[in-house]
Design a protein around this motif. Sequence first.
Motif: not given
Length: 388
Positions: A294-296, A298-311
Amino acid sequence: MQDNSNRTNIPTPVGALGIIGMAGCEELTQKVDNYLTLWRKERHEETHNNQMFLEYVRDSYQIRSVCPRFGTGEAKGVLKESIRGDDLYILVDVFNYGVTYTMYGQEVPMSPDDHYSDLKRIIAATGGKARRITVIMPMLYEGRQHRRTSRESLDCALFLQELYDMGVESIITFDAHDARVQNAVPLSGFENIQPTYQFLKAMKKNIEDLNIDKNHLMIVSPDEGGMSRCMYYSSVLGVDLGMFYKRRDYSQIINGRNPIVAHEFLGDNVDGKDVIIIDDMISSGDSVLDIANKLKEKGASRIFICTSFGLFCEGLEHFDKAYEEGKISKVFTTNLIYRSPELKKREWYVEVDMSKYIAYIIDFLNHDESISELLNPVHRINRLLGKE
């Protein structure tokens, strides 16, 4: 934060330091042990003639322990050396499904319940001989079952009460799903630590052209529950904050939760901006990938995901596809819980090492010093960003 190896006027330790790494937590425990061993050897000149610092400098602070199992799957906890008078720190990753055992001839992956039972076995094996026991459980066992909404069990509160009844003095966790669960044990030690500085440091190192200002960057929370976490990032970085509202179908329950019908964005224009999505965990990943999509749009450039725990409970294929389609650029998770070998090979994945931070915490607590400076990373973040 000061260099821990060069501390002067070192306070007397609470007791001889002992560290136990439960099954599946060996790699993280070894890294923590390496830091502590190095720092204390560098302090040798100041401490070696002081009788209050006996056993302060050692080749390793790890206490050997095992939880052997019978053919039925039953087990027992065994300590292979004395812990009498020790200030004991037990590291446990209850979400490490990479550890297996044999039950009735079948190889079975350890569940969170299995890991938690083994933790209790090791605590029971201490027999009350340790001077103090601190459990470091990065991702809180049953952390998502933190409040009661109907006729259901309140598992997280029960486990906290059970450990303290067994003699545990304090529990240290990271980025709890809802830290208010500590209200179940208001007279006991509970530290909920945020890895904010470590994430920003990893991003600065791995994304060379990251512009941290309100014209080029935005922080986004995937839901209203994560807003306090994202408000901190937004405030210290001086950038705008947005949020997605989850519309759920409360008429049905799928996989233990009400399914999400849609994500609605509340926030400023993201067109042309890099976006950092901050969350405590990735379970299936469907929610965070839908938000990235959805952010893309809306025209967002790069998307970075930061999450403490990647299950990544439902595999990595959805993230592979999103990366190939340019919907996400990088996913940052900590090494606080198990990461599969397949995940570590992914081009879009970046690991955030937390071992040095845990070693700092253990070292300060073993000297009965305040960890307030460690828990508030504002000055370190400002130095990282060149503001100090």
